[in-house]
Scaffold this active site. Structure first.
Site, PDB file in Angstrom:
ATOM      1  N   ASN A   1       0.853  -1.184   0.000  1.00 56.71           N
ATOM      2  CA  ASN A   1       0.000   0.000   0.000  1.00 56.71           C
ATOM      3  C   ASN A   1       0.892   1.238   0.000  1.00 56.71           C
ATOM      4  O   ASN A   1       1.491   1.580   1.020  1.00 56.71           O
ATOM      5  CB  ASN A   1      -0.908  -0.025   1.244  1.00 56.71           C
ATOM      6  CG  ASN A   1      -1.807   1.192   1.326  1.00 56.71           C
ATOM      7  OD1 ASN A   1      -1.905   1.976   0.378  1.00 56.71           O
ATOM      8  ND2 ASN A   1      -2.475   1.367   2.451  1.00 56.71           N
ATOM      9  N   TRP A   2       0.964   1.879  -1.155  1.00 61.41           N
ATOM     10  CA  TRP A   2       1.876   3.019  -1.297  1.00 61.41           C
ATOM     11  C   TRP A   2       1.253   4.343  -0.853  1.00 61.41           C
ATOM     12  O   TRP A   2       1.896   5.401  -0.971  1.00 61.41           O
ATOM     13  CB  TRP A   2       2.394   3.093  -2.751  1.00 61.41           C
ATOM     14  CG  TRP A   2       3.292   1.933  -3.086  1.00 61.41           C
ATOM     15  CD1 TRP A   2       3.951   1.151  -2.180  1.00 61.41           C
ATOM     16  CD2 TRP A   2       3.633   1.434  -4.380  1.00 61.41           C
ATOM     17  NE1 TRP A   2       4.669   0.184  -2.838  1.00 61.41           N
ATOM     18  CE2 TRP A   2       4.493   0.338  -4.194  1.00 61.41           C
ATOM     19  CE3 TRP A   2       3.291   1.789  -5.688  1.00 61.41           C
ATOM     20  CZ2 TRP A   2       5.014  -0.402  -5.253  1.00 61.41           C
ATOM     21  CZ3 TRP A   2       3.805   1.065  -6.746  1.00 61.41           C
ATOM     22  CH2 TRP A   2       4.671  -0.020  -6.527  1.00 61.41           C
ATOM     23  N   LYS A   3       0.015   4.279  -0.425  1.00 64.00           N
ATOM     24  CA  LYS A   3      -0.650   5.453   0.161  1.00 64.00           C
ATOM     25  C   LYS A   3      -0.453   6.689  -0.746  1.00 64.00           C
ATOM     26  O   LYS A   3      -0.589   6.565  -1.954  1.00 64.00           O
ATOM     27  CB  LYS A   3      -0.129   5.674   1.593  1.00 64.00           C
ATOM     28  CG  LYS A   3      -0.279   4.403   2.444  1.00 64.00           C
ATOM     29  CD  LYS A   3       0.088   4.566   3.889  1.00 64.00           C
ATOM     30  CE  LYS A   3      -0.146   3.245   4.621  1.00 64.00           C
ATOM     31  NZ  LYS A   3       0.095   3.324   6.055  1.00 64.00           N
TER      32      LYS A   3
ATOM     33  N   HIS B   1      -9.641   1.938   5.041  1.00 65.78           N
ATOM     34  CA  HIS B   1      -8.341   2.051   5.717  1.00 65.78           C
ATOM     35  C   HIS B   1      -8.466   3.064   6.863  1.00 65.78           C
ATOM     36  O   HIS B   1      -9.162   4.078   6.725  1.00 65.78           O
ATOM     37  CB  HIS B   1      -7.264   2.487   4.711  1.00 65.78           C
ATOM     38  CG  HIS B   1      -5.881   2.321   5.265  1.00 65.78           C
ATOM     39  ND1 HIS B   1      -5.349   3.214   6.171  1.00 65.78           N
ATOM     40  CD2 HIS B   1      -4.941   1.357   5.086  1.00 65.78           C
ATOM     41  CE1 HIS B   1      -4.130   2.808   6.512  1.00 65.78           C
ATOM     42  NE2 HIS B   1      -3.851   1.679   5.866  1.00 65.78           N
TER      43      HIS B   1
ATOM     44  N   GLU C   1      -6.237  -4.397  11.011  1.00 66.66           N
ATOM     45  CA  GLU C   1      -5.321  -3.271  11.021  1.00 66.66           C
ATOM     46  C   GLU C   1      -5.422  -2.566  12.377  1.00 66.66           C
ATOM     47  O   GLU C   1      -6.178  -1.598  12.516  1.00 66.66           O
ATOM     48  CB  GLU C   1      -5.805  -2.348   9.891  1.00 66.66           C
ATOM     49  CG  GLU C   1      -4.857  -1.362   9.413  1.00 66.66           C
ATOM     50  CD  GLU C   1      -5.603  -0.260   8.683  1.00 66.66           C
ATOM     51  OE1 GLU C   1      -4.945   0.408   7.914  1.00 66.66           O
ATOM     52  OE2 GLU C   1      -6.802  -0.031   8.904  1.00 66.66           O
TER      53      GLU C   1
ATOM     54  N   SER D   1       2.330  -2.782  11.026  1.00 65.20           N
ATOM     55  CA  SER D   1       3.667  -2.721  10.418  1.00 65.20           C
ATOM     56  C   SER D   1       4.304  -4.103  10.317  1.00 65.20           C
ATOM     57  O   SER D   1       4.272  -4.883  11.258  1.00 65.20           O
ATOM     58  CB  SER D   1       4.574  -1.821  11.250  1.00 65.20           C
ATOM     59  OG  SER D   1       4.209  -0.485  11.058  1.00 65.20           O
TER      60      SER D   1
ATOM     61  N   GLY E   1       2.747  -1.111   4.450  1.00 67.30           N
ATOM     62  CA  GLY E   1       2.846   0.310   4.096  1.00 67.30           C
ATOM     63  C   GLY E   1       4.294   0.687   3.853  1.00 67.30           C
ATOM     64  O   GLY E   1       4.866   0.443   2.782  1.00 67.30           O
TER      65      GLY E   1
HETATM   66  P1  PGA Z   1       2.871   0.529   7.790  1.00 67.13           P
HETATM   67  O1  PGA Z   1       1.366   0.675   7.244  1.00 67.13           O
HETATM   68  O2  PGA Z   1       3.385  -0.777   7.241  1.00 67.13           O
HETATM   69  O3  PGA Z   1       3.562   1.712   7.273  1.00 67.13           O
HETATM   70  O4  PGA Z   1       2.769   0.482   9.282  1.00 67.13           O
HETATM   71  C1  PGA Z   1       0.506  -0.419   7.332  1.00 67.13           C
HETATM   72  C2  PGA Z   1      -0.890  -0.024   6.866  1.00 67.13           C
HETATM   73  O5  PGA Z   1      -1.233   1.146   6.814  1.00 67.13           O
HETATM   74  O6  PGA Z   1      -1.661  -0.944   6.568  1.00 67.13           O
END
Ligand code: PGA
Length: 266
Positions: free
Chosen positions: A9-11, A96, A172, A225, A246
């Site tokens: 997930n590159w947000k 999300h 999550e 994470s 992420g």
């Molecule tokens: P992160 O994000 O790996 O940067 O903690 C995870 C997510 O938002 O699902």
């Protein structure tokens, strides 16, 4: 055994140029060193979907990071499921925690998106990745089950699930997101706590969908994470069907290391 799911997930972290290069790089590494036990999914920004779809193919699939809850309509700035299907998406992340917090998305809004994706799944082929999870203060107050119940009940009562559907739920825990970001002192979620939450999720889902139907079609993945060191523990001890990544998905090396760790974990 189904392959594990590994979603990047590159947000809103990159521009389209950067995302396309990153996708090509990941593609090259996975062609050179395949991970047949893992389904690798990239979720770039909407703007890069088309260029990535043109420049990479198997073993990667594409996800959108969000969608609108109607198939068409006067909704300035929204992107609909039919448009995402046309761009080559196979998955859509919905609900999300960042959208819930930043855009005030509610369970009811997420449920509408979920219902549309399921109702159109036969024609569009889009699989929802529904994000659920409790905040730090909800966890401290022992409300994890209650929060998951409220989120999932709203979503699963919006439309009935049949054996022809495919659904992914991402657990999550909001308190365990960005725990591997630079400078973070936050604690991640242990695989044991993750397994407990996974069990709660399956129990809640089974109030709406019998286990005989849900078992082969509903996958639960971990969305806190993850890195190459802990990824395998979430699918082994944590009983998860994969991970939503992420921060660590923004570099080819760290993301492919997670993919290969999952590949070896089967
Ligand atoms: P992160 O994000 O790996 O940067 O903690 C995870 C997510 O938002 O699902």
């Amino acid at each position: 055994m189904k392959p594990f799911l590994c979603v990047a997930n590159w947000k809103a972290q990159c521009t389209p140029d950067g995302e396309t290069l990153l996708a090509q790089d990941i593609h090259t590494v996975l062609q050179r060193r395949p991970a047949d036990n893992v389904e690798v999914v990239l979720a770039p920004s909407f703007l890069s979907l088309s260029s990535i779809a043109c420049s990479v193919d198997h073993p990667l699939s594409l996800a959108a990071q969000n969608c609108f809850w109607q198939a068409a309509g006067p909704a300035t700035g929204e992107i609909t499921p039919p448009a995402l299907a046309q761009m080559g998406c196979r998955y859509v992340i919905i609900g999300h925690s960042e959208r819930r917090t930043l855009m005030n998305e509610t369970d009811a809004m997420v449920a509408q998106k979920y219902a549309l994706l399921l109702k159109t799944q036969k024609s569009l082929g889009l699989i929802p990745i529904v994000c659920v999870g409790e905040t730090a203060s909800e966890r401290k107050q022992g409300k994890t089950r209650m929060v998951l119940d409220a989120q999932l009940s709203t979503i699963f009562s919006s439309v009935s699930v049949t054996s022809a559907h495919r659904v992914v739920i991402a657990y999550e825990p909001v308190w365990a997101i960005s725990t591997n970001a630079k400078g973070s002192t936050k604690q991640g979620c242990s695989p044991t706590d993750c397994a407990d939450a996974g069990e709660m999720i399956h129990t809640i889902v089974n109030r709406f969908v019998p286990k005989t139907i849900s078992e082969p079609i509903v996958r639960v993945i971990y969305g806190g994470s993850v890195d190459a060191k802990n990824a395998a523990s979430y699918v082994q001890k944590g009983n998860m069907d994969g991970v939503l990544v992420g921060n660590a998905s923004l570099q080819t090396k760290s993301f492919c290391a997670i993919v290969h760790a999952l590949n070896n974990a089967l």
